[in-house]
Design a protein around this motif. Structure first.
Motif, PDB file in Angstrom:
ATOM      1  N   GLY A 150      34.153  45.301 100.493  1.00 31.19           N
ATOM      2  CA  GLY A 150      33.848  44.421  99.372  1.00 31.19           C
ATOM      3  C   GLY A 150      35.151  44.218  98.638  1.00 31.19           C
ATOM      4  O   GLY A 150      36.214  44.555  99.154  1.00 31.19           O
ATOM      5  N   GLY A 151      35.059  43.704  97.429  1.00 33.20           N
ATOM      6  CA  GLY A 151      36.270  43.474  96.664  1.00 33.20           C
ATOM      7  C   GLY A 151      37.009  44.773  96.382  1.00 33.20           C
ATOM      8  O   GLY A 151      36.469  45.860  96.563  1.00 33.20           O
ATOM      9  N   ALA A 152      38.252  44.628  95.925  1.00 32.14           N
ATOM     10  CA  ALA A 152      39.067  45.798  95.635  1.00 32.14           C
ATOM     11  C   ALA A 152      38.498  46.581  94.453  1.00 32.14           C
ATOM     12  O   ALA A 152      37.810  46.031  93.598  1.00 32.14           O
ATOM     13  N   LEU A 153      38.797  47.859  94.432  1.00 27.78           N
ATOM     14  CA  LEU A 153      38.279  48.743  93.391  1.00 27.78           C
ATOM     15  C   LEU A 153      39.418  49.442  92.669  1.00 27.78           C
ATOM     16  O   LEU A 153      40.544  49.495  93.152  1.00 27.78           O
ATOM     17  N   MET A 154      39.105  49.978  91.514  1.00 22.25           N
ATOM     18  CA  MET A 154      40.067  50.778  90.769  1.00 22.25           C
ATOM     19  C   MET A 154      39.417  52.127  90.529  1.00 22.25           C
ATOM     20  O   MET A 154      38.412  52.227  89.820  1.00 22.25           O
ATOM     21  N   LYS A 155      39.983  53.156  91.150  1.00 18.68           N
ATOM     22  CA  LYS A 155      39.423  54.488  90.944  1.00 18.68           C
ATOM     23  C   LYS A 155      40.131  55.095  89.746  1.00 18.68           C
ATOM     24  O   LYS A 155      41.359  55.194  89.747  1.00 18.68           O
ATOM     25  N   SER A 156      39.361  55.480  88.756  1.00 17.12           N
ATOM     26  CA  SER A 156      40.006  55.969  87.555  1.00 17.12           C
ATOM     27  C   SER A 156      39.446  57.317  87.123  1.00 17.12           C
ATOM     28  O   SER A 156      38.337  57.693  87.507  1.00 17.12           O
ATOM     29  N   ARG A 157      40.263  58.028  86.365  1.00 18.89           N
ATOM     30  CA  ARG A 157      39.760  59.217  85.672  1.00 18.89           C
ATOM     31  C   ARG A 157      39.978  58.958  84.195  1.00 18.89           C
ATOM     32  O   ARG A 157      41.095  58.642  83.776  1.00 18.89           O
ATOM     33  N   ILE A 158      38.907  59.017  83.439  1.00 23.52           N
ATOM     34  CA  ILE A 158      39.020  58.702  82.024  1.00 23.52           C
ATOM     35  C   ILE A 158      38.528  59.868  81.177  1.00 23.52           C
ATOM     36  O   ILE A 158      37.688  60.654  81.617  1.00 23.52           O
ATOM     37  N   LYS A 159      39.100  59.978  79.972  1.00 26.52           N
ATOM     38  CA  LYS A 159      38.754  61.101  79.112  1.00 26.52           C
ATOM     39  C   LYS A 159      38.165  60.590  77.807  1.00 26.52           C
ATOM     40  O   LYS A 159      38.773  59.748  77.143  1.00 26.52           O
ATOM     41  N   ASN A 160      37.013  61.103  77.490  1.00 22.80           N
ATOM     42  CA  ASN A 160      36.335  60.679  76.272  1.00 22.80           C
ATOM     43  C   ASN A 160      37.092  61.219  75.058  1.00 22.80           C
ATOM     44  O   ASN A 160      37.335  62.416  74.940  1.00 22.80           O
ATOM     45  N   ILE A 161      37.455  60.293  74.157  1.00 23.36           N
ATOM     46  CA  ILE A 161      38.243  60.673  72.983  1.00 23.36           C
ATOM     47  C   ILE A 161      37.462  61.633  72.084  1.00 23.36           C
ATOM     48  O   ILE A 161      38.014  62.558  71.514  1.00 23.36           O
ATOM     49  N   LYS A 162      36.161  61.397  71.979  1.00 22.24           N
ATOM     50  CA  LYS A 162      35.357  62.227  71.077  1.00 22.24           C
ATOM     51  C   LYS A 162      35.056  63.592  71.667  1.00 22.24           C
ATOM     52  O   LYS A 162      35.231  64.610  71.034  1.00 22.24           O
ATOM     53  N   THR A 163      34.578  63.594  72.898  1.00 27.74           N
ATOM     54  CA  THR A 163      34.065  64.849  73.447  1.00 27.74           C
ATOM     55  C   THR A 163      35.082  65.582  74.312  1.00 27.74           C
ATOM     56  O   THR A 163      34.903  66.751  74.619  1.00 27.74           O
ATOM     57  N   GLY A 164      36.130  64.885  74.722  1.00 31.38           N
ATOM     58  CA  GLY A 164      37.132  65.512  75.578  1.00 31.38           C
ATOM     59  C   GLY A 164      36.676  65.595  77.026  1.00 31.38           C
ATOM     60  O   GLY A 164      37.405  66.053  77.895  1.00 31.38           O
ATOM     61  N   LYS A 165      35.457  65.124  77.280  1.00 31.44           N
ATOM     62  CA  LYS A 165      34.907  65.182  78.646  1.00 31.44           C
ATOM     63  C   LYS A 165      35.645  64.190  79.551  1.00 31.44           C
ATOM     64  O   LYS A 165      35.934  63.067  79.133  1.00 31.44           O
ATOM     65  N   THR A 166      35.956  64.608  80.786  1.00 27.67           N
ATOM     66  CA  THR A 166      36.573  63.644  81.700  1.00 27.67           C
ATOM     67  C   THR A 166      35.532  63.132  82.683  1.00 27.67           C
ATOM     68  O   THR A 166      34.555  63.811  83.001  1.00 27.67           O
ATOM     69  N   LEU A 167      35.770  61.925  83.165  1.00 27.89           N
ATOM     70  CA  LEU A 167      34.820  61.263  84.053  1.00 27.89           C
ATOM     71  C   LEU A 167      35.602  60.504  85.117  1.00 27.89           C
ATOM     72  O   LEU A 167      36.580  59.820  84.808  1.00 27.89           O
ATOM     73  N   ASP A 168      35.187  60.664  86.366  1.00 26.54           N
ATOM     74  CA  ASP A 168      35.774  59.850  87.431  1.00 26.54           C
ATOM     75  C   ASP A 168      34.906  58.619  87.581  1.00 26.54           C
ATOM     76  O   ASP A 168      33.703  58.736  87.815  1.00 26.54           O
ATOM     77  N   PHE A 169      35.502  57.449  87.418  1.00 23.57           N
ATOM     78  CA  PHE A 169      34.699  56.244  87.548  1.00 23.57           C
ATOM     79  C   PHE A 169      35.416  55.189  88.374  1.00 23.57           C
ATOM     80  O   PHE A 169      36.617  54.980  88.240  1.00 23.57           O
ATOM     81  N   THR A 170      34.663  54.549  89.259  1.00 27.75           N
ATOM     82  CA  THR A 170      35.212  53.505  90.112  1.00 27.75           C
ATOM     83  C   THR A 170      34.825  52.143  89.548  1.00 27.75           C
ATOM     84  O   THR A 170      33.645  51.836  89.472  1.00 27.75           O
ATOM     85  N   TYR A 171      35.822  51.372  89.155  1.00 26.87           N
ATOM     86  CA  TYR A 171      35.570  50.016  88.668  1.00 26.87           C
ATOM     87  C   TYR A 171      35.791  49.012  89.781  1.00 26.87           C
ATOM     88  O   TYR A 171      36.628  49.233  90.663  1.00 26.87           O
ATOM     89  N   LYS A 172      35.101  47.882  89.700  1.00 24.03           N
ATOM     90  CA  LYS A 172      35.493  46.740  90.538  1.00 24.03           C
ATOM     91  C   LYS A 172      36.776  46.228  89.904  1.00 24.03           C
ATOM     92  O   LYS A 172      36.839  46.124  88.681  1.00 24.03           O
ATOM     93  N   SER A 173      37.789  45.914  90.685  1.00 25.72           N
ATOM     94  CA  SER A 173      39.044  45.545  90.042  1.00 25.72           C
ATOM     95  C   SER A 173      38.931  44.215  89.314  1.00 25.72           C
ATOM     96  O   SER A 173      39.712  43.912  88.429  1.00 25.72           O
ATOM     97  N   SER A 174      37.905  43.432  89.640  1.00 21.28           N
ATOM     98  CA  SER A 174      37.722  42.147  88.974  1.00 21.28           C
ATOM     99  C   SER A 174      36.891  42.269  87.687  1.00 21.28           C
ATOM    100  O   SER A 174      36.771  41.332  86.919  1.00 21.28           O
ATOM    101  N   GLU A 175      36.330  43.436  87.471  1.00 20.11           N
ATOM    102  CA  GLU A 175      35.474  43.673  86.309  1.00 20.11           C
ATOM    103  C   GLU A 175      36.299  43.589  85.015  1.00 20.11           C
ATOM    104  O   GLU A 175      37.422  44.068  84.981  1.00 20.11           O
ATOM    105  N   THR A 176      35.726  43.003  83.964  1.00 20.89           N
ATOM    106  CA  THR A 176      36.502  42.977  82.714  1.00 20.89           C
ATOM    107  C   THR A 176      36.166  44.182  81.868  1.00 20.89           C
ATOM    108  O   THR A 176      34.999  44.542  81.714  1.00 20.89           O
TER     109      THR A 176
END
Lengths: 333, 191
Positions: free
Chosen positions: B34-60
């Motif tokens: 399918g379309g290209a993806l962006m694999k990211s690891r993001i950290k919640n500013i409030k809770t400090g929790k990290t999350l691995d999330f895959t975005y569609k690279s075309s997603e806004t």
């Protein structure tokens, strides 16, 4: 932009060279003919998800656009139609607009092997035999990747795409598109202005892929037909004969029972060409000669494409394709 | 500012599910299905929790304009941390719910980098390490030579830290304020 000679990668590089030799030995022993094919072509198979590299051949005032091939498929299938028989290609392929990352290089090494008279089930065995042959030559029983050790010469896991989604993503029905969109939206995925293929692919990468090949090499098979338009459809009406191989969550190979129906291929070409245009991709000439060749009759066959650098990376115990390169350069983007 | 997920970069702040997250990792991925993806690891500013999330690279996605400024930490009350900009004398407050673990390891008067979104503090950027004086430590028992053995000591901010047995009251130690882990003892000559 800086070009660097990286001799610190020598050991991993040498491993790649040894693997190439072993690959040639394997296919020679199995009577596959090695193909040496052009890397430039005046026309290409339209693929909506790939961008290509365009260049120009010039002679005085005349010029012709040429394209670096994203896969040798267009040449190989012509040869299969003419009756070349079992064959393989080990060489470079090019994909544009893919920023370099640990598992992607715009210029990479691809292995494609085709066998006639068989379907994808046969190729599952052939691929396993090939990987185990390489392992034996390396005297390696395990792949170690990111602190995981995976035994190769063991029972490989096999599961269908449907089973994988149910097990890892808790989505029971992947074929009912409406239900799939609803479930994905509940999970927090953006579903507006999204195609089924893109959404499927996103959920697959996020929730399914990291689990594949972790306990043992894993073959995941029978993709929804929209995800395998160049593969033979199964009689269930919803899936196509396609499988992929994963080791340690890394996608290594992709196999189709090749679609031999030229009319369906032509339809697919038109759709993909239209999608390319809509997305503003490079407007390369469509290889209609490929359809003409198929009209003559592509024999029943199955083909496997292997990301050779990724396989070498795993055998070398590396974690990025860059660690195999003697020459590297930084792109500005 | 809205951008395509394909263009997110490490360090940027983004909005997801109504929360603010900082991008820790963003890697392009093309599955060929399918379309290209962006694999990211993001950290919640409030809770400090990290999350691995895959975005569609075309997603806004919404990228937040975040300003980082150095502020002086003044004091804490039951709901907020209070800071002052030493140049403008402007005061800022950050709810305790957004301050994370760091609150146990900062001293009044410390200078800290604070992240501001539209002029409002959203988080403190934890320094890699903080140096704290030990105010209470039990003497090590003679003969206790188990390598790696730890004891609890109390530092000047009142927090408890697990430290090696040789740490004494009056020593200065270096602590990771994000995890509360002991890093090393500060040599006498540096105190």
């Amino acid at each position: 932009m800086k070009i660097t000679a990286s001799l610190q990668n020598r050991v991993a590089y040498q491993k790649t060279i040894t693997l190439k030799k072993a690959t040639r030995q394997f296919f020679e022993e199995k009577n596959y003919l090695e193909l040496d094919l052009p890397l430039l072509s005046p026309a290409l198979i339209p693929e909506s998800y790939l961008e290509v590299f365009e260049t120009t051949f010039r002679y005085f005032k005349e010029s012709q656009k040429l394209y670096l091939t994203p896969s040798p498929e267009l040449f190989i299938k012509r040869l299969l139609v003419e009756g070349i028989g079992d064959c393989y290609f080990l060489g470079k392929a090019f994909r544009n607009s893919e920023p370099e990352s640990s598992l992607h290089l715009p210029e990479f090494t691809i292995l494609e092997f085709y066998k006639t008279g068989v379907d994808y089930t046969y190729m599952k065995k052939e691929l396993k035999e090939f990987v185990c042959f390489l392992a034996e030559k390396q005297k390696k029983k395990h792949i170690v990747y990111k602190n995981r050790s995976i035994a190769l010469d063991t029972v490989w896991q096999e599961l269908t795409v449907k089973e994988a989604f149910s097990r890892y993503a808790d989505i029971a029905d992947i074929f009912d598109e409406t239900a799939f969109f609803t479930k994905a939206a509940e999970k927090g995925y953006a579903t507006e202005n999204t195609s089924y293929v893109d959404l499927f692919s996103q959920v697959y990468a996020q929730e399914v892929e990291p689990h594949l090949g972790v306990a043992a090499p894993t073959i995941i098979y029978d993709y929804p037909k929209k995800l395998a338009a160049l593969a033979q459809l199964k009689t269930d009406g919803v899936t196509a004969e396609r499988f992929e191989l994963y080791i340690a969550g890394v996608e290594l190979a992709d196999c189709y029972s090749e679609l031999t129906d030229w009319k369906k291929q032509k339809e697919r070409f038109k759709q993909d060409a239209l999608l390319r245009k809509r997305e503003g991709k490079i407007n390369h000439p469509i290889d209609w000669g490929f359809i003409d060749a198929l009209r003559k009759g592509l024999p029943k066959c199955a083909g496997v494409a292997v990301g050779f650098d990724r396989l070498a990376m795993l055998f070398a115990g590396a974690t990025s394709l860059r660690q195999l390169q003697l020459i590297a350069f930084d792109r500005d983007m | 500012m809205k951008i395509n997920a394909g263009n997110i970069k490490k360090g940027q702040f983004i909005q997801k599910d109504g929360d603010m997250w900082q991008v820790q990792k963003a890697e392009f991925y093309s599955p060929g299905k399918g379309g290209a993806l962006m694999k990211s690891r993001i950290k919640n500013i409030k809770t400090g929790k990290t999350l691995d999330f895959t975005y569609k690279s075309s997603e806004t996605i919404e990228v937040l304009d975040v300003e980082v400024i150095e502020l002086q930490y003044l004091y804490k009350d039951h709901e907020s941390l209070h800071f002052m900009n030493e140049r403008t004398f402007e005061q800022h407050t950050l709810p305790l719910s957004q301050s994370g673990e760091i609150v146990s390891f900062i001293k009044e008067g410390d200078k800290l980098f604070v992240l501001l979104h539209q002029g409002v503090p959203i988080a403190v950027r934890p320094p890699q390490s903080v140096r704290l004086k030990v105010t209470q430590a039990q003497e090590a028992v003679k003969g206790d030579t188990v390598t790696g053995a730890k004891k609890s000591v109390i530092v000047e901010t009142g927090a408890t830290v697990l430290a090696p047995l040789f740490i004494k009251t009056g020593d200065s130690i270096v602590v990771n304020p994000e995890t509360g882990e002991y890093i090393e003892r500060v040599g006498k000559q540096y105190q």
